[in-house]
Design a protein around this motif. Sequence first.
Motif, PDB file in Angstrom:
ATOM      1  N   ARG A  74     -13.863   0.304  -4.335  1.00  0.00           N
ATOM      2  CA  ARG A  74     -13.729  -1.165  -5.006  1.00  0.00           C
ATOM      3  C   ARG A  74     -13.002  -1.922  -4.305  1.00  0.00           C
ATOM      4  N   PRO A  75     -12.680  -1.974  -3.015  1.00  0.00           N
ATOM      5  CA  PRO A  75     -12.113  -2.653  -2.238  1.00  0.00           C
ATOM      6  C   PRO A  75     -12.449  -4.757  -1.698  1.00  0.00           C
ATOM      7  N   ASP A  76     -11.667  -4.865  -1.984  1.00  0.00           N
ATOM      8  CA  ASP A  76     -11.826  -6.343  -1.941  1.00  0.00           C
ATOM      9  C   ASP A  76     -11.302  -7.628  -1.177  1.00  0.00           C
ATOM     10  N   CYS A  77      -9.952  -7.125  -0.050  1.00  0.00           N
ATOM     11  CA  CYS A  77      -9.809  -6.945   1.377  1.00  0.00           C
ATOM     12  C   CYS A  77     -10.025  -5.970   2.290  1.00  0.00           C
ATOM     13  N   ILE A  78      -9.666  -6.406   3.588  1.00  0.00           N
ATOM     14  CA  ILE A  78     -10.079  -6.037   4.879  1.00  0.00           C
ATOM     15  C   ILE A  78      -8.966  -4.600   4.806  1.00  0.00           C
ATOM     16  N   GLU A  79      -8.404  -4.638   4.370  1.00  0.00           N
ATOM     17  CA  GLU A  79      -6.998  -3.357   4.700  1.00  0.00           C
ATOM     18  C   GLU A  79      -7.322  -2.295   3.696  1.00  0.00           C
ATOM     19  N   ASP A  80      -8.178  -2.720   3.078  1.00  0.00           N
ATOM     20  CA  ASP A  80      -8.370  -1.559   1.844  1.00  0.00           C
ATOM     21  C   ASP A  80     -10.189  -0.448   2.758  1.00  0.00           C
ATOM     22  N   ILE A  81     -10.705  -1.282   3.601  1.00  0.00           N
ATOM     23  CA  ILE A  81     -11.351  -0.638   4.468  1.00  0.00           C
ATOM     24  C   ILE A  81     -11.190   0.397   5.938  1.00  0.00           C
ATOM     25  N   ILE A  82      -9.704  -0.722   6.098  1.00  0.00           N
ATOM     26  CA  ILE A  82      -8.958  -0.465   7.248  1.00  0.00           C
ATOM     27  C   ILE A  82      -8.361   0.900   6.670  1.00  0.00           C
ATOM     28  N   ALA A  83      -7.687   1.365   5.746  1.00  0.00           N
ATOM     29  CA  ALA A  83      -7.139   2.253   5.407  1.00  0.00           C
ATOM     30  C   ALA A  83      -8.257   3.517   5.331  1.00  0.00           C
ATOM     31  N   LEU A  84      -9.771   3.214   4.086  1.00  0.00           N
ATOM     32  CA  LEU A  84     -10.779   3.901   3.947  1.00  0.00           C
ATOM     33  C   LEU A  84     -10.697   4.285   5.107  1.00  0.00           C
ATOM     34  N   VAL A  85     -10.691   3.830   6.855  1.00  0.00           N
ATOM     35  CA  VAL A  85     -11.677   4.512   7.564  1.00  0.00           C
ATOM     36  C   VAL A  85     -10.779   5.693   8.414  1.00  0.00           C
ATOM     37  N   ALA A  86      -9.329   4.854   7.842  1.00  0.00           N
ATOM     38  CA  ALA A  86      -8.004   6.249   8.654  1.00  0.00           C
ATOM     39  C   ALA A  86      -8.434   7.785   7.408  1.00  0.00           C
ATOM     40  N   LEU A  87      -8.323   6.945   6.297  1.00  0.00           N
ATOM     41  CA  LEU A  87      -8.472   8.015   4.643  1.00  0.00           C
ATOM     42  C   LEU A  87      -9.275   9.681   4.762  1.00  0.00           C
ATOM     43  N   TYR A  88     -10.656   8.413   5.586  1.00  0.00           N
ATOM     44  CA  TYR A  88     -11.816   8.944   5.683  1.00  0.00           C
ATOM     45  C   TYR A  88     -12.079  10.376   6.547  1.00  0.00           C
ATOM     46  N   ARG A  89     -11.306  11.831   6.548  1.00  0.00           N
ATOM     47  CA  ARG A  89     -11.324  12.277   6.812  1.00  0.00           C
ATOM     48  C   ARG A  89     -10.576  14.078   6.931  1.00  0.00           C
ATOM     49  N   PRO A  90     -10.592  14.929   7.056  1.00  0.00           N
ATOM     50  CA  PRO A  90      -9.643  16.135   6.805  1.00  0.00           C
ATOM     51  C   PRO A  90      -8.845  16.323   6.931  1.00  0.00           C
ATOM     52  N   GLY A  91      -7.699  16.757   6.015  1.00  0.00           N
ATOM     53  CA  GLY A  91      -6.414  16.619   5.489  1.00  0.00           C
ATOM     54  C   GLY A  91      -6.315  15.441   4.653  1.00  0.00           C
ATOM     55  N   PRO A  92      -5.995  13.927   5.188  1.00  0.00           N
ATOM     56  CA  PRO A  92      -5.638  13.031   4.278  1.00  0.00           C
ATOM     57  C   PRO A  92      -6.642  12.559   3.679  1.00  0.00           C
ATOM     58  N   MET A  93      -8.147  12.816   3.420  1.00  0.00           N
ATOM     59  CA  MET A  93      -8.777  12.105   2.090  1.00  0.00           C
ATOM     60  C   MET A  93      -8.461  12.293   0.712  1.00  0.00           C
ATOM     61  N   GLU A  94      -7.630  13.650   0.850  1.00  0.00           N
ATOM     62  CA  GLU A  94      -6.721  13.645  -0.585  1.00  0.00           C
ATOM     63  C   GLU A  94      -6.219  12.505  -1.163  1.00  0.00           C
ATOM     64  N   ASN A  95      -5.328  12.242  -0.395  1.00  0.00           N
ATOM     65  CA  ASN A  95      -4.818  11.114  -0.468  1.00  0.00           C
ATOM     66  C   ASN A  95      -5.826   9.775  -1.189  1.00  0.00           C
ATOM     67  N   ILE A  96      -6.671  10.176  -0.957  1.00  0.00           N
ATOM     68  CA  ILE A  96      -8.043   8.425  -1.711  1.00  0.00           C
ATOM     69  C   ILE A  96      -7.447   8.648  -2.814  1.00  0.00           C
ATOM     70  N   PRO A  97      -7.466   9.574  -3.688  1.00  0.00           N
ATOM     71  CA  PRO A  97      -7.716   9.905  -5.017  1.00  0.00           C
ATOM     72  C   PRO A  97      -6.288   8.333  -5.650  1.00  0.00           C
ATOM     73  N   VAL A  98      -5.098   8.885  -4.915  1.00  0.00           N
ATOM     74  CA  VAL A  98      -4.236   8.470  -4.740  1.00  0.00           C
ATOM     75  C   VAL A  98      -4.421   6.981  -4.429  1.00  0.00           C
ATOM     76  N   TYR A  99      -4.358   6.895  -3.952  1.00  0.00           N
ATOM     77  CA  TYR A  99      -4.254   5.090  -2.874  1.00  0.00           C
ATOM     78  C   TYR A  99      -5.066   4.418  -3.860  1.00  0.00           C
ATOM     79  N   ASN A 100      -6.375   5.001  -4.170  1.00  0.00           N
ATOM     80  CA  ASN A 100      -7.667   4.142  -5.430  1.00  0.00           C
ATOM     81  C   ASN A 100      -6.416   4.337  -6.458  1.00  0.00           C
ATOM     82  N   ALA A 101      -6.023   5.503  -7.597  1.00  0.00           N
ATOM     83  CA  ALA A 101      -5.157   5.236  -8.663  1.00  0.00           C
ATOM     84  C   ALA A 101      -4.727   3.910  -8.545  1.00  0.00           C
TER      85      ALA A 101
END
Length: 536
Positions: free
Chosen positions: A19-46
Motif C-alpha cells: 500500500r505505497p503512499d510515497c515514491i520511496e515505497d515504490i523505489i524500495a519495492l523495485v529494489a526488493l523484488y528480486r531473488p534474495g531480497p524479496m524475502e524482506n518484502i513482508p518485513v518491510y510491509n509489516a
Amino acid sequence: VGVFQVESAGMRKALIGMRPDCIEDIIALVALYRPGPMENIPVYNARKHGEEEIESIHPTIDYLLKETQGVIVYQEQVMQVAQVLSGYSLGEADLLRRAMGKKIKEEMDKQRARFVDGAVKNGVGKPQADNIFDLLAKFANYGFNKSHAAAYAIVSYQTAYMKAHYPVEFLAASMTLDMANTEKLVDFRQDAGRLGIEVVPPSVQTSFRHFQTGPNRIYYSLAALKGVGDAAVEHIVAVRGDTPFVDLEDFCVRIDPKQINRRVFEGLIFAGAFDCFGRDRAEMIAGMDRIIGFAQRAQENAVSGQSDMFGAGGATGPERISFPSFTPWLPSEKLMREFQVLGFYLSAHPLDTYKPLLEKMRVQNFADFSQAVRQGATAGRLAGTVISKQERKTRTGNKMGIVTFSDATGQFEAVLFSEGLNQYRDLLESGKSLVITVAAEERPEGIGLRIQTAQSLEEKSLQMQKALRVYLRDSSPLRALAAHLNTKGDGLVSFVVIKEDGRREIEVELQQRYRITPEIAAAMRTAPGVVDVELV
C-alpha cells in the motif's frame, strides 16, 4: 497491467501488501523484488503498517535506514553505514561495496579489519561491529543501486499516473506498442473490460493501422490481424479517406487487388472486419473467388476508363457480387477462425452458448475462482476452451502436460501428469470446450492449477439436454434450419409455429431424433425468421 516494472502478478500482489503512499515505497519495492531480497518484502510491509517493531542495528545509523523501515535495501546504504560508523571516505566505501559484491576472502578480511577498527574508534563494541559487518556483507551481496531503482520507480509512477488519468489513451498506446504480442493484447483487452472501456472489433470502416481511441472506447487495429500486414492496412485507410465504404462492392471497386490479395481478404473476413456490410462470414469465404474477380475487373475497367458498370450510370444500377450457396458456420467454427487471426476471442466466446448449462452445473469462471483461491479455496470446477497443449518430461522421465485454456474472463494454465495426460489426451485438442475439476494453490506468480478430471462440454450437454424447440412464425426458415439437423442422435426436435400474434401456437414434433447441442441451438437462433430456440 501495462505499468512499467510492476505489472507482473507477483509485483501487483506485493503492491497490494505494501500500500505505497510515497515514491520511496515504490523505489524500495523495485529494489526488493528480486531473488534474495524479496524475502524482506513482508518485513518491510509489516513495519510500514505498524504490525512489527523496527529493530535498531545501531542508534548512530538508524536514520540512514529509516526510509526503508530498518531494512538494508540499497548499495548506497552500505556505503553510508561504513562512512558514519567506521569513518570510511567515499572512495573507501565504494571499495567496500565492490569487495562485498565479489566476495573475495582476502579482500573481505582486509575490509573487516578496517571496518571493525573504525567502528571501535567511534565507540562501537568489537562483537557488535563484527555482527554489523556480517549484516552489511549479507545485504551487499544482492543490494540494488538506489539510483537505478529510483529511475525505474519514477517511470513506474509516471505510467501509473497516465493509466489512472488517461486509461483509454494509455491502453490504446500500450496495445499499439505490443500489437505483435498476443498474450499482452489479451491482458490489455481484459483490463479494458475491467475499466469499462469498450474494445470495438476490427472493421474496415473504423479501424486504422494503430489502435485508435474514441469516447471510452478503443478501435481495434487492422495491422494487429495475422496475415493482413501494414502495407495492406495503410492502403485501406488511404482509399477510405473521409468517405466510408458503402458496401462490399464499393470496397472492391476502391481498393487495389494487388495489395489486398486473397490472404488479406480472408484475414479481414475471419476477424469480422467486413461484418459492417451485413454479409455472413461463411458466405463471403464461399464467394471468395467472386469477390476477388469483381475487384480485379473493377481495377481493369478503372485503368481502361470503362467504369460505368461499377457506378450508378447503368439502367440497372451498379453491378452486384453474386454469391454461391453456402453452409453457415457453427458459432465455434466462426470463433475459431476469428481466433486464428486475432490470437484470442474478441466478438464472443465459445463458452457463451453453454452459459445456461454452466450455471446449472455451478461452474465458476477463472476470475471468480482465483478470488476464491486467494481466500482459501483449494479445489473447484472450471470450464475452458483449449488454446494450446504442451507435453514435457519431468525429472523422473514421465510425461506431463501444460494446457492453456480460455474463458470469458481470460486465459489460464493447468497441468496434469502422466496418468491424467494418457486418460484425457484426446480431449485436450485446440478449440475443444471442457469442464475440468482442479486442485489449486496460490503462488507468487499467480494461481497454480492441477487437472483432476476433464469432460467434453458438448458431451455433457447431450447428457443433460434432451429436447430442442424452435419458435417461428412461418415456414420460411425451415430450409436454413434443416442444414443444422444433419446428425442423428437422441435429441427430440419440435417446431412451434406462433399464430394470431401469439394467441395460438402449433407444435410439430419431428419423428426422427437428432444430435442437439447449445452450439446448434445458437446457430439456429441466428437464422432469419426464427423467433427463439429453447433447449430443455
